[in-house]
Design a protein around this motif. Structure first.
Motif, PDB file in Angstrom:
ATOM      1  N   PRO A  39       0.828  -1.209   0.000  1.00 25.57           N
ATOM      2  CA  PRO A  39       0.000   0.000   0.000  1.00 25.57           C
ATOM      3  C   PRO A  39       0.866   1.263   0.000  1.00 25.57           C
ATOM      4  O   PRO A  39       2.089   1.178   0.189  1.00 25.57           O
ATOM      5  CB  PRO A  39      -0.802  -0.120   1.298  1.00 25.57           C
ATOM      6  N   ASN A  40       0.237   2.397  -0.189  1.00 24.18           N
ATOM      7  CA  ASN A  40       0.973   3.661  -0.138  1.00 24.18           C
ATOM      8  C   ASN A  40       1.660   3.793   1.210  1.00 24.18           C
ATOM      9  O   ASN A  40       1.071   3.505   2.243  1.00 24.18           O
ATOM     10  CB  ASN A  40       0.020   4.844  -0.358  1.00 24.18           C
ATOM     11  N   GLY A  41       2.917   4.202   1.173  1.00 24.33           N
ATOM     12  CA  GLY A  41       3.656   4.400   2.409  1.00 24.33           C
ATOM     13  C   GLY A  41       4.363   3.151   2.913  1.00 24.33           C
ATOM     14  O   GLY A  41       4.998   3.177   3.971  1.00 24.33           O
ATOM     15  N   SER A  42       4.297   2.042   2.160  1.00 28.04           N
ATOM     16  CA  SER A  42       4.905   0.804   2.655  1.00 28.04           C
ATOM     17  C   SER A  42       6.423   0.768   2.447  1.00 28.04           C
ATOM     18  O   SER A  42       7.099  -0.078   3.014  1.00 28.04           O
ATOM     19  CB  SER A  42       4.244  -0.420   2.009  1.00 28.04           C
ATOM     20  N   LEU A 160      10.626   0.355 -12.600  1.00 26.35           N
ATOM     21  CA  LEU A 160       9.464   1.212 -12.846  1.00 26.35           C
ATOM     22  C   LEU A 160       8.693   1.372 -11.548  1.00 26.35           C
ATOM     23  O   LEU A 160       8.238   0.391 -10.958  1.00 26.35           O
ATOM     24  CB  LEU A 160       8.543   0.592 -13.898  1.00 26.35           C
ATOM     25  N   ASP A 161       8.558   2.619 -11.095  1.00 24.29           N
ATOM     26  CA  ASP A 161       7.898   2.891  -9.819  1.00 24.29           C
ATOM     27  C   ASP A 161       6.471   3.387 -10.081  1.00 24.29           C
ATOM     28  O   ASP A 161       6.287   4.528 -10.508  1.00 24.29           O
ATOM     29  CB  ASP A 161       8.715   3.929  -9.035  1.00 24.29           C
ATOM     30  N   TYR A 191       9.214  -3.828 -10.636  1.00 26.99           N
ATOM     31  CA  TYR A 191       7.965  -3.125 -10.884  1.00 26.99           C
ATOM     32  C   TYR A 191       7.242  -2.913  -9.569  1.00 26.99           C
ATOM     33  O   TYR A 191       6.913  -3.873  -8.874  1.00 26.99           O
ATOM     34  CB  TYR A 191       7.128  -4.000 -11.827  1.00 26.99           C
ATOM     35  N   THR A 192       7.003  -1.671  -9.191  1.00 26.35           N
ATOM     36  CA  THR A 192       6.262  -1.449  -7.946  1.00 26.35           C
ATOM     37  C   THR A 192       4.845  -1.013  -8.259  1.00 26.35           C
ATOM     38  O   THR A 192       4.601  -0.324  -9.247  1.00 26.35           O
ATOM     39  CB  THR A 192       6.899  -0.367  -7.046  1.00 26.35           C
ATOM     40  N   SER A 193       3.932  -1.447  -7.410  1.00 24.22           N
ATOM     41  CA  SER A 193       2.541  -1.065  -7.613  1.00 24.22           C
ATOM     42  C   SER A 193       1.748  -1.340  -6.351  1.00 24.22           C
ATOM     43  O   SER A 193       2.157  -2.136  -5.518  1.00 24.22           O
ATOM     44  CB  SER A 193       1.963  -1.878  -8.771  1.00 24.22           C
ATOM     45  N   HIS A 194       0.623  -0.623  -6.202  1.00 28.98           N
ATOM     46  CA  HIS A 194      -0.300  -1.050  -5.159  1.00 28.98           C
ATOM     47  C   HIS A 194      -1.535  -1.681  -5.791  1.00 28.98           C
ATOM     48  O   HIS A 194      -2.532  -1.911  -5.118  1.00 28.98           O
ATOM     49  CB  HIS A 194      -0.646   0.103  -4.204  1.00 28.98           C
ATOM     50  N   TYR A 195      -1.461  -1.960  -7.101  1.00 27.91           N
ATOM     51  CA  TYR A 195      -2.559  -2.672  -7.777  1.00 27.91           C
ATOM     52  C   TYR A 195      -2.212  -4.152  -7.894  1.00 27.91           C
ATOM     53  O   TYR A 195      -1.368  -4.544  -8.693  1.00 27.91           O
ATOM     54  CB  TYR A 195      -2.768  -2.118  -9.180  1.00 27.91           C
ATOM     55  N   MET A 196      -2.891  -4.969  -7.102  1.00 28.49           N
ATOM     56  CA  MET A 196      -2.534  -6.392  -7.081  1.00 28.49           C
ATOM     57  C   MET A 196      -2.809  -7.089  -8.412  1.00 28.49           C
ATOM     58  O   MET A 196      -2.084  -7.992  -8.799  1.00 28.49           O
ATOM     59  CB  MET A 196      -3.278  -7.099  -5.957  1.00 28.49           C
ATOM     60  N   THR A 204       6.870 -12.346 -12.385  1.00 21.12           N
ATOM     61  CA  THR A 204       7.304 -13.723 -12.164  1.00 21.12           C
ATOM     62  C   THR A 204       7.334 -14.030 -10.663  1.00 21.12           C
ATOM     63  O   THR A 204       7.009 -15.133 -10.246  1.00 21.12           O
ATOM     64  CB  THR A 204       8.704 -13.971 -12.744  1.00 21.12           C
ATOM     65  N   ARG A 205       7.739 -13.034  -9.864  1.00 24.62           N
ATOM     66  CA  ARG A 205       7.695 -13.183  -8.405  1.00 24.62           C
ATOM     67  C   ARG A 205       7.263 -11.859  -7.796  1.00 24.62           C
ATOM     68  O   ARG A 205       7.498 -10.796  -8.371  1.00 24.62           O
ATOM     69  CB  ARG A 205       9.062 -13.574  -7.841  1.00 24.62           C
ATOM     70  N   ILE A 206       6.692 -11.962  -6.610  1.00 28.21           N
ATOM     71  CA  ILE A 206       6.136 -10.783  -5.963  1.00 28.21           C
ATOM     72  C   ILE A 206       6.586 -10.764  -4.505  1.00 28.21           C
ATOM     73  O   ILE A 206       6.559 -11.795  -3.831  1.00 28.21           O
ATOM     74  CB  ILE A 206       4.589 -10.837  -6.004  1.00 28.21           C
ATOM     75  N   ALA A 207       7.002  -9.571  -4.034  1.00 28.50           N
ATOM     76  CA  ALA A 207       7.230  -9.401  -2.601  1.00 28.50           C
ATOM     77  C   ALA A 207       6.103  -8.532  -2.068  1.00 28.50           C
ATOM     78  O   ALA A 207       5.820  -7.469  -2.610  1.00 28.50           O
ATOM     79  CB  ALA A 207       8.574  -8.723  -2.339  1.00 28.50           C
ATOM     80  N   ILE A 208       5.447  -9.019  -1.029  1.00 32.75           N
ATOM     81  CA  ILE A 208       4.394  -8.230  -0.396  1.00 32.75           C
ATOM     82  C   ILE A 208       5.018  -7.412   0.727  1.00 32.75           C
ATOM     83  O   ILE A 208       5.629  -7.963   1.639  1.00 32.75           O
ATOM     84  CB  ILE A 208       3.263  -9.119   0.163  1.00 32.75           C
ATOM     85  N   MET A 209       4.878  -6.087   0.622  1.00 32.51           N
ATOM     86  CA  MET A 209       5.502  -5.173   1.583  1.00 32.51           C
ATOM     87  C   MET A 209       4.457  -4.489   2.441  1.00 32.51           C
ATOM     88  O   MET A 209       3.386  -4.161   1.959  1.00 32.51           O
ATOM     89  CB  MET A 209       6.238  -4.043   0.839  1.00 32.51           C
ATOM     90  N   ASP A 210       4.823  -4.240   3.672  1.00 27.97           N
ATOM     91  CA  ASP A 210       4.016  -3.367   4.525  1.00 27.97           C
ATOM     92  C   ASP A 210       4.931  -2.805   5.595  1.00 27.97           C
ATOM     93  O   ASP A 210       5.753  -3.523   6.159  1.00 27.97           O
ATOM     94  CB  ASP A 210       2.844  -4.142   5.143  1.00 27.97           C
ATOM     95  N   LYS A 211       4.800  -1.524   5.846  1.00 31.11           N
ATOM     96  CA  LYS A 211       5.576  -0.842   6.891  1.00 31.11           C
ATOM     97  C   LYS A 211       7.063  -1.154   6.808  1.00 31.11           C
ATOM     98  O   LYS A 211       7.718  -1.442   7.818  1.00 31.11           O
ATOM     99  CB  LYS A 211       5.044  -1.236   8.264  1.00 31.11           C
ATOM    100  N   GLY A 212       7.589  -1.135   5.587  1.00 30.65           N
ATOM    101  CA  GLY A 212       9.023  -1.296   5.414  1.00 30.65           C
ATOM    102  C   GLY A 212       9.544  -2.706   5.585  1.00 30.65           C
ATOM    103  O   GLY A 212      10.753  -2.917   5.640  1.00 30.65           O
TER     104      GLY A 212
END
Ligand code: ADP
Ligand code: MG
Length: 313
Positions: A39-42, A160-161, A191-196, A204-212
């Motif tokens: 999400p925004n701010g992660s 790409l951010d 590739y960064t996004s908050h659109y799942m 190919t792979r995804i890291a789920i981020m929250d609060k750093g």
């Protein structure tokens, strides 16, 4: 295992009291389209700025192409193309001149450069706008110009951010298709996004981020296997006897049922042919029903189960 393009270990980045990256780890391999989803701010943009050595950080290490990244690592930076979250082009230059300007930072041979600039402009489909100034472009076209400027020198690593924020669907699809093509042509992509949905569509792979923090990492399917839910079947049933509801709760792989306002929801953890089995049950017990649909878990469900909150805006 193939070569590591970006390797981040134990990265800590503070903005005064705020911990933007909290012992963050990442290992991106050559050839991947790697998604940073949060999400925004992660901390996505902060991660990018640290990778590029545009920001100093408090702890940890970052290696790009196997070498330590420093502010003056120009030989490494040359191999990277960046498309920043905020559009960064020159208002005084036309579309063509903008792409040429950024390409010229890396490509000195004029003939080669002309080809590269044309390729980049064709790539984002801005041929009809080469003489336009940025102010005359729509938001979507401006984003596409921003991308062309970042990728024209055909870098090995492209970052790409959030390139699709506030972009019309047509430009969005062009951008996503373009990213797949850049990858097919040999570039590793971050590739960064908050659109799942987007991240799932191309990464190919995804890291789920929250609060750093990096909460989970894997393919879309692997991430979904981390959670209990594998399928939710919803069925419209006007009247359902509690006896039947209890029995449905006993069907294999069902871990929860919910019957409210004429709608039965059945939550499954694993199992095959769940839909067929429940339809057979309804038929055998002569229970009339209306619409039926099956939903598979989304990355939002994964985020929800890990963090207790929605990923969606
Ligand atoms: P994202 O890109 O995922 O939206 P950011 O990396 O921009 O997240 O921000 C991560 C956190 O750091 C947020 O809480 C944000 O408010 C904070 N932050 C980002 N940049 C700065 C800055 N220059 N000064 C202070 N706080 C910042
Ligand atoms: Mg950001």
């Amino acid at each position: 295992m193939s070569e590591s393009v970006v390797f981040i270990e134990n990265l800590v980045k503070r903005y005064k009291e705020l911990i933007a990256l909290d012992h963050f780890n990442l290992d991106i391999k050559r050839g991947e389209i790697f998604g940073l989803l949060g999400p925004n701010g992660s901390g996505k943009t902060t991660t990018i700025n640290c990778i590029l050595s545009l920001l100093t950080y408090d702890k940890g290490s970052i290696k790009v192409f196997g070498n330590e990244m420093k502010p003056d690592s120009y030989d490494l930076k040359r191999r990277i193309g960046v498309v920043m979250q905020n559009v960064a082009v020159f208002d005084e230059l036309t579309v063509y001149e903008n792409v040429d300007y950024f390409c010229a930072l890396y490509i000195k041979d004029k003939n080669v450069r002309k080809q590269y600039v044309d390729d980049a402009i064709n790539f984002v489909d801005l041929k009809d706008f080469v003489k336009f100034y940025p102010k005359k472009l729509s938001g979507g076209l401006l984003r596409r110009l921003n991308i062309a400027c970042g990728i024209a020198h055909k870098p090995e690593l492209i970052i790409l951010d959030e390139p699709t924020v506030a972009v019309d669907p047509q430009s969005r699809n062009k951008i996503l298709e373009g990213i797949l093509e850049l990858n097919r042509n040999g570039s590793t992509i971050i590739y960064t996004s908050h659109y799942m949905e987007e991240v799932e569509q191309i990464c190919t792979r995804i890291a789920i981020m929250d609060k750093g923090k990096n909460l989970a990492i894997g393919t879309g399917d692997e991430l979904k296997k981390l959670i209990k839910n594998s399928e939710t079947i919803s069925i419209e049933i006007l009247n359902l006897d509690s006896k039947f509801l209890d029995e449905i709760g006993q069907i294999s792989h069902v871990y929860k049922t919910d019957y409210e306002n004429g709608k039965l929801k059945i939550f499954y953890s694993g199992g095959k042919h769940n839909l067929i089995r429940i339809l057979e049950y309804l038929k055998d017990h002569e229970i009339p029903f209306g619409r039926v649909y099956s939903e598979l878990p989304t990355l939002n469900d994964v985020f929800l189960e890990i963090t207790g909150k929605e990923l969606r805006d």
